[in-house]
Design a protein around this motif. Structure first.
Motif, PDB file in Angstrom:
ATOM      1  N   ALA A  97       3.841  18.456 -24.751  1.00 42.37           N
ATOM      2  CA  ALA A  97       4.469  18.696 -24.091  1.00 42.37           C
ATOM      3  C   ALA A  97       4.614  20.831 -24.237  1.00 42.37           C
ATOM      4  CB  ALA A  97       4.992  17.491 -23.363  1.00 42.37           C
ATOM      5  N   LEU A  98       5.161  21.490 -24.737  1.00 45.47           N
ATOM      6  CA  LEU A  98       5.888  22.395 -24.528  1.00 45.47           C
ATOM      7  C   LEU A  98       4.314  22.872 -24.791  1.00 45.47           C
ATOM      8  CD1 LEU A  98       8.255  21.846 -28.013  1.00 45.47           C
ATOM      9  CD2 LEU A  98       8.714  21.671 -25.229  1.00 45.47           C
ATOM     10  N   ILE A  99       3.259  22.646 -25.320  1.00 45.43           N
ATOM     11  CA  ILE A  99       2.191  23.878 -25.017  1.00 45.43           C
ATOM     12  C   ILE A  99       1.735  23.162 -24.067  1.00 45.43           C
ATOM     13  CG2 ILE A  99       0.247  23.650 -26.253  1.00 45.43           C
ATOM     14  CD1 ILE A  99       1.420  22.320 -29.004  1.00 45.43           C
ATOM     15  N   GLU A 100       1.782  21.700 -23.802  1.00 43.77           N
ATOM     16  CA  GLU A 100       0.593  21.679 -22.410  1.00 43.77           C
ATOM     17  C   GLU A 100       1.643  21.696 -20.895  1.00 43.77           C
ATOM     18  OE1 GLU A 100      -0.851  17.511 -19.585  1.00 43.77           O
ATOM     19  OE2 GLU A 100      -0.249  16.850 -21.279  1.00 43.77           O
ATOM     20  N   LYS A 121      -5.636   1.990 -20.092  1.00 40.18           N
ATOM     21  CA  LYS A 121      -4.676   2.026 -21.505  1.00 40.18           C
ATOM     22  C   LYS A 121      -4.096   3.113 -21.292  1.00 40.18           C
ATOM     23  CE  LYS A 121      -5.415  -1.856 -24.660  1.00 40.18           C
ATOM     24  NZ  LYS A 121      -5.278  -2.087 -26.256  1.00 40.18           N
ATOM     25  N   ALA A 122      -2.776   3.288 -21.225  1.00 43.78           N
ATOM     26  CA  ALA A 122      -2.103   4.499 -21.578  1.00 43.78           C
ATOM     27  C   ALA A 122      -2.368   5.464 -22.940  1.00 43.78           C
ATOM     28  CB  ALA A 122      -0.584   4.720 -21.420  1.00 43.78           C
ATOM     29  N   GLN A 123      -2.743   6.744 -22.329  1.00 47.00           N
ATOM     30  CA  GLN A 123      -3.023   7.610 -23.899  1.00 47.00           C
ATOM     31  C   GLN A 123      -1.683   8.130 -23.788  1.00 47.00           C
ATOM     32  OE1 GLN A 123      -6.339   7.979 -25.414  1.00 47.00           O
ATOM     33  NE2 GLN A 123      -5.999   6.033 -24.188  1.00 47.00           N
ATOM     34  N   HIS A 124      -0.798   8.326 -24.992  1.00 44.47           N
ATOM     35  CA  HIS A 124       0.687   8.587 -25.491  1.00 44.47           C
ATOM     36  C   HIS A 124      -0.166   9.691 -26.338  1.00 44.47           C
ATOM     37  CE1 HIS A 124       2.371   5.402 -24.155  1.00 44.47           C
ATOM     38  NE2 HIS A 124       1.283   4.655 -25.012  1.00 44.47           N
ATOM     39  N   LEU A 125       0.582  10.667 -26.272  1.00 41.48           N
ATOM     40  CA  LEU A 125       0.853  12.752 -27.106  1.00 41.48           C
ATOM     41  C   LEU A 125       2.186  12.751 -27.254  1.00 41.48           C
ATOM     42  CD1 LEU A 125      -1.720  14.654 -25.320  1.00 41.48           C
ATOM     43  CD2 LEU A 125      -1.852  13.391 -26.975  1.00 41.48           C
ATOM     44  N   TYR A 151      10.998  16.666 -31.333  1.00 40.94           N
ATOM     45  CA  TYR A 151      10.023  17.308 -31.072  1.00 40.94           C
ATOM     46  C   TYR A 151       8.553  16.815 -31.380  1.00 40.94           C
ATOM     47  CZ  TYR A 151      11.937  19.068 -27.002  1.00 40.94           C
ATOM     48  OH  TYR A 151      12.421  19.661 -26.097  1.00 40.94           O
ATOM     49  N   HIS A 152       9.086  16.154 -32.892  1.00 43.83           N
ATOM     50  CA  HIS A 152       8.411  15.933 -34.943  1.00 43.83           C
ATOM     51  C   HIS A 152       8.460  14.869 -34.793  1.00 43.83           C
ATOM     52  CE1 HIS A 152       8.156  19.734 -34.790  1.00 43.83           C
ATOM     53  NE2 HIS A 152       9.337  20.292 -34.338  1.00 43.83           N
TER      54      HIS A 152
END
Length: 175
Positions: free
Chosen positions: A40-43, A31-35, A80-81
């Motif tokens: 993404a700004l941090i990664e 299953k896809a893992q979502h963040l 982003y929130h």
């Protein structure tokens, strides 16, 4: 890229929540893992990963070209929130669903909304529930009616509130 819309039935002022997410990897179950998109700004921080971040955000940029409210969310940084949404905000998303999906964004909605559509009220009427002594006016007026969403009966006040909130949307959809 995913736009997620969730219901919060306990908050009558802001009955929806919105969160933009991206897929990072698959779980051990496939299953896809979502963040959250803020991650993404941090990664992808750093000059070497800028191209990856821009590629990730491209579907949102394409959607913003078609939908002013998405462009406003990008401009303000709200994209982003986690956001609490009013009914009107959710209606914007539903109205723009074809444009958002065409931009390459998957829109996830509450599971009970079959085929990506909100639950529809259902009316049930029962005639002749009581046993009249004979055929007459009492037999003709013996009925019971319920309005339900997802099998849960609505009160008269809930029906009135729903009609008040949705009347502009229904009228605009009929034009």
């Amino acid at each position: 890229m995913h736009f997620n819309l969730a219901e919060n039935r306990k908050d009558l002022d802001m009955p929806f929540a919105f969160l933009a997410t991206y897929t990072t990897r698959l779980s051990i179950y496939g299953k896809a893992q979502h963040l959250p998109l803020s991650q993404a700004l941090i990664e992808f921080s750093g000059s070497r990963k800028k191209a990856q971040l821009l590629a990730l955000l491209m579907p949102i940029q394409r959607a913003a070209e078609q939908c002013e409210w998405i462009a406003a969310m990008i401009e303000s940084g709200e994209i982003y929130h986690l956001l609490r949404w009013q009914v009107e905000d959710a209606i914007h998303l539903l109205d723009d669903l074809p444009r958002i999906e065409a931009a390459g964004i998957v829109v996830r909605m509450p599971a009970q909304w079959q085929a990506g559509r909100p639950a529809r009220p259902r009316v049930r009427a029962a005639l002749g529930a009581g046993a009249p002594s004979r055929l007459g006016l009492d037999a003709l007026l013996d009925f019971h009616m319920d309005v339900m969403i997802n099998g849960e009966p609505l009160t008269a006040e809930e029906i009135r509130a729903m009609l008040m909130v949705c009347s502009g949307y229904v009228v605009s959809r009929l034009r």
